[in-house]
Design a protein around this motif. Sequence first.
Motif, mmCIF file in Angstrom:
data_model
loop_
_atom_site.group_PDB
_atom_site.id
_atom_site.type_symbol
_atom_site.label_atom_id
_atom_site.label_comp_id
_atom_site.label_asym_id
_atom_site.label_seq_id
_atom_site.Cartn_x
_atom_site.Cartn_y
_atom_site.Cartn_z
ATOM 1 N N ASN A 704 0.852 -1.194 0.000
ATOM 2 C CA ASN A 704 0.000 0.000 0.000
ATOM 3 C C ASN A 704 0.886 1.241 0.000
ATOM 4 O OD1 ASN A 704 0.512 0.895 2.893
ATOM 5 N ND2 ASN A 704 -0.413 -1.131 3.278
ATOM 6 N N GLY A 705 0.286 2.400 -0.146
ATOM 7 C CA GLY A 705 1.050 3.630 -0.258
ATOM 8 C C GLY A 705 1.844 3.957 0.984
ATOM 9 N N GLN A 706 1.282 3.697 2.148
ATOM 10 C CA GLN A 706 1.989 3.988 3.394
ATOM 11 C C GLN A 706 3.238 3.123 3.518
ATOM 12 O OE1 GLN A 706 0.953 6.378 5.829
ATOM 13 N NE2 GLN A 706 3.059 6.013 6.429
ATOM 14 N N GLU A 707 3.101 1.865 3.153
ATOM 15 C CA GLU A 707 4.234 0.951 3.199
ATOM 16 C C GLU A 707 5.295 1.355 2.171
ATOM 17 O OE1 GLU A 707 4.729 -3.813 2.564
ATOM 18 O OE2 GLU A 707 2.928 -3.125 3.641
ATOM 19 N N ALA A 708 4.822 1.891 1.031
ATOM 20 C CA ALA A 708 5.763 2.327 -0.009
ATOM 21 C C ALA A 708 6.619 3.480 0.481
ATOM 22 C CB ALA A 708 4.996 2.734 -1.260
ATOM 23 N N LEU A 709 6.026 4.411 1.246
ATOM 24 C CA LEU A 709 6.783 5.566 1.750
ATOM 25 C C LEU A 709 7.885 5.120 2.709
ATOM 26 C CD1 LEU A 709 3.892 8.135 2.397
ATOM 27 C CD2 LEU A 709 5.524 8.101 0.501
ATOM 28 N N SER A 710 7.599 4.109 3.511
ATOM 29 C CA SER A 710 8.606 3.638 4.469
ATOM 30 C C SER A 710 9.642 2.723 3.815
ATOM 31 C CB SER A 710 7.913 2.903 5.625
ATOM 32 O OG SER A 710 7.182 1.799 5.143
ATOM 33 N N THR A 711 9.262 2.058 2.720
ATOM 34 C CA THR A 711 10.178 1.124 2.038
ATOM 35 C C THR A 711 11.089 1.841 1.051
ATOM 36 O OG1 THR A 711 8.488 -0.601 2.236
ATOM 37 C CG2 THR A 711 10.278 -1.003 0.676
ATOM 38 N N PHE A 712 10.616 2.938 0.486
ATOM 39 C CA PHE A 712 11.369 3.615 -0.583
ATOM 40 C C PHE A 712 12.740 4.073 -0.109
ATOM 41 C CE2 PHE A 712 12.509 7.710 -2.586
ATOM 42 C CZ PHE A 712 12.793 7.235 -3.858
ATOM 43 N N ASN A 713 13.752 3.783 -0.948
ATOM 44 C CA ASN A 713 15.136 4.191 -0.685
ATOM 45 C C ASN A 713 15.628 4.942 -1.915
ATOM 46 O OD1 ASN A 713 17.911 4.424 -0.309
ATOM 47 N ND2 ASN A 713 18.067 2.433 0.730
ATOM 48 N N ALA A 714 15.810 6.229 -1.776
ATOM 49 C CA ALA A 714 16.205 7.057 -2.914
ATOM 50 C C ALA A 714 17.567 6.668 -3.463
ATOM 51 C CB ALA A 714 16.207 8.530 -2.512
ATOM 52 N N GLN A 715 18.455 6.103 -2.593
ATOM 53 C CA GLN A 715 19.791 5.711 -3.063
ATOM 54 C C GLN A 715 19.757 4.398 -3.826
ATOM 55 O OE1 GLN A 715 22.275 7.850 -2.636
ATOM 56 N NE2 GLN A 715 20.816 9.192 -1.560
ATOM 57 N N LYS A 716 18.732 3.610 -3.569
ATOM 58 C CA LYS A 716 18.676 2.276 -4.138
ATOM 59 C C LYS A 716 17.732 2.178 -5.335
ATOM 60 C CE LYS A 716 17.286 -2.470 -2.890
ATOM 61 N NZ LYS A 716 16.741 -3.338 -1.833
ATOM 62 N N HIS A 717 16.513 2.663 -5.173
ATOM 63 C CA HIS A 717 15.488 2.443 -6.180
ATOM 64 C C HIS A 717 15.634 3.440 -7.331
ATOM 65 C CE1 HIS A 717 13.243 0.742 -2.504
ATOM 66 N NE2 HIS A 717 13.573 -0.301 -3.277
#
Length: 792
Positions: A704-717
């Motif tokens: 879900n979107g909330q989980e995406a915000l916590s999972t997202f890694n700008a250095q990785k993805h």
Amino acid sequence: MKTFFRILFIVFFLVGWPFHENMCNAQTTSHITARKGLLDLRNQDLYAKPIALNGEWLLSWGQLLYPGDSVINPYLTNFPSLWNDNIINGKPLPSQGYATYKLVILLPKNRPNLALELPDVYSSYALYVNGSLVAKNGQPGKNAHEAEPFWTSKTVYLPQQPDTVSLLLQVSNFWHSKGGTYKEILFGKQDQLYLKRERDTAYDLVLTGCLFMGGLFFLGLYLFGKKDKTILYFSLFCIVYSYRMIGTNLYVLHTIFPSLNWFIAIHLEYLTLTLGVALFGQYTRHLYPEDTNPMVMKIMIWFCLTFAAIVVLTKPIVFTGLINIFLGVMFLCLAYAFFVNIEAARHKRNGSVYALFSTVVVLLVFLVINLDYFGMVPQIKGAVFIGYISFFFLQSLALSHRFAYTFKQAAMQAQQGLKAKSEFLSTMSHEIRTPLNAVIGMTHLLLHNKPRQDQKKDLDVLLFSANNLLSIVNNILDYNKIEEGKIHFEHIPMNIGVIARNIVAGFKMQAEEKGITLKLDIDDSLIKEITGDPTRTGQVINNLIHNAIKFTKEGWVCLSIKVVTVSDEFITMKISVQDTGIGIEPGKQLLIFERFTQADSSTSRSYGGTGLGLAISKKILELQGITLQLQSETNKGSIFYFTQTFPVSKEKASAQQLSLRTNETNHQRLKGVSILLVEDNPFNILVAQTILENSGAQIDIATNGQEALSTFNAQKHKLILMDLHMPVMDGYEATERLRDKGETIPIIALTANTAQEVEGEAYAAGLTDIIVKPFNPDNLHQVILQYIQPAV
């Protein structure tokens, strides 16, 4: 409302002025009355106004005298007057019997051509002037067997006019509850009286026509409309009551049909009155049901129906004797209708102001008519005419407001229905596309894993069926968008030759499976690129080829693109699809372009399909001002074709527009790319994850979107694939929050809705691109590769 009353005032003034003038001209000289059977007019100006022959007439009761007979025991009686209003020898006269009236008129030397206006009496008469019979209604007699009743009014010319005029009037009645005379006889200038009669007759005929035709009009609205009982009762009231305009008072109908049976006519006269009141009560009850008392209305209506039954079942002498009771109840009914309209106006019901004014008018009209009936006021024909016209006009306005409100409600319901339909189709599209994404995606994966030949055959069938179902869903959504006017056309560079080749390549396997040849014939002079909508143009060609293959059992199908004219600015080309299929009968060639329609029911059973493909193609072309045409012969084939002019493009078509398919086989095209997949459906996660990992990508999952915000890694993805509809937080909000943080990473929407449905909101939220489910691996890779550079 002010404008309406101004117009109403002007109309009544213009129409009412001649009535007023006519009434003034026809006004009688009331102070000239007969004395002891003699009316002295020697000092009167007979050119000015007609004179009523009122006053003391000689009455011979129980005698039918003829010219030359001696008057035996005459009595002086007021004329006009009913017999039972006269007292002879201390006793009132009965209403049944016969009598003779006599009057002598002394004329001035200077006089015009004279005439008499004769009303009806109860119930037959014969008039002699100076010994000559000049007028007769029915046949007076000494008993019911000798006499014959009839009612009509007449204006008779007096050809011989000596200084003295002797009137002898025979009257008999054996059928009505009232007997004798009750209307005045007018005497005066011939032209004035004839003009007055013609005008009065015209008023009655116009009123009859207005009410009768208006009633038929509203009856038609009821029969071919929504079966509104309010309209039905008003129409029946107008039709029934129109008889009273022509069948009473002057009795114009009796004049037109002099052989009309009096007994039938009098039953109709009273029956139309009682039924008219009942129908008007029912009309008022249904017009404003919230403001009526059902019990009161039922009592009044049943009273009217009971009196109607009495009229039908009894003799005239019975029901005519009860008319005064009914007239009293009638005024109570009208008064209650007036009260109902006041309540409706107070509650601001539709058209209640007009209905209220119309009830006031009809109350005044009935008051004038009944006062005239009882001899309390002189006849005011023009005022009655204006009153009836005003009543009908105002009631029509009340019903018009009801129509307008009904149409407005229907329009709102239709809009709500369209909105509900659109929402339903959108929801169903999403719900169908979601499982189809898993079916089509997994089928592509299995096909890419080099299955055995027998497995490949089964997978091809599965993929074809899934794509066929997807095509049906897309067609339904496309037609819905076209109907709602939501379809838009792009104007971008495109290569129609490449589009045609790709479409033919896509159908090649389907044609081979049926054993038919699929041909492509492109004009060699077509070397320029054009500007248009590649998606919609391709959709039209795609539908035409698909339709041709479906209805061709053997032979061939050919897509032909020929240049008609070419210039530096425009190219006109004829695009046609010809087949050797079953053909279409001439009588059904227009039918096949209708939605959900094929030539006959056996066609859908034999060949399948929804019948939307041709309808969509026709609509898409019509929105561009182009006509899809057909030439066909049964069992020999068909040609569908259209001619379209395209602007010449100054730019090159993009690679994405030039190729709708890709044959890239590099399975490591996304090697080293880290992608965040945000999706709540486990089957869609499995499909997308498998496709991407098979291409070398590294996948992280968020549901879900909330989980995406916590999972997202700008250095990785390097890229995010974002589903739009998810619990907790949807893809729109998640994207907005990432953009608010300053993240510029490509975020591609994954949606089971069509791109057109979500693109406005998606791009506003900051999404980079849109991929529509179901997708195949090639399309998914193609979009991703536009925004990232894989590791080498």
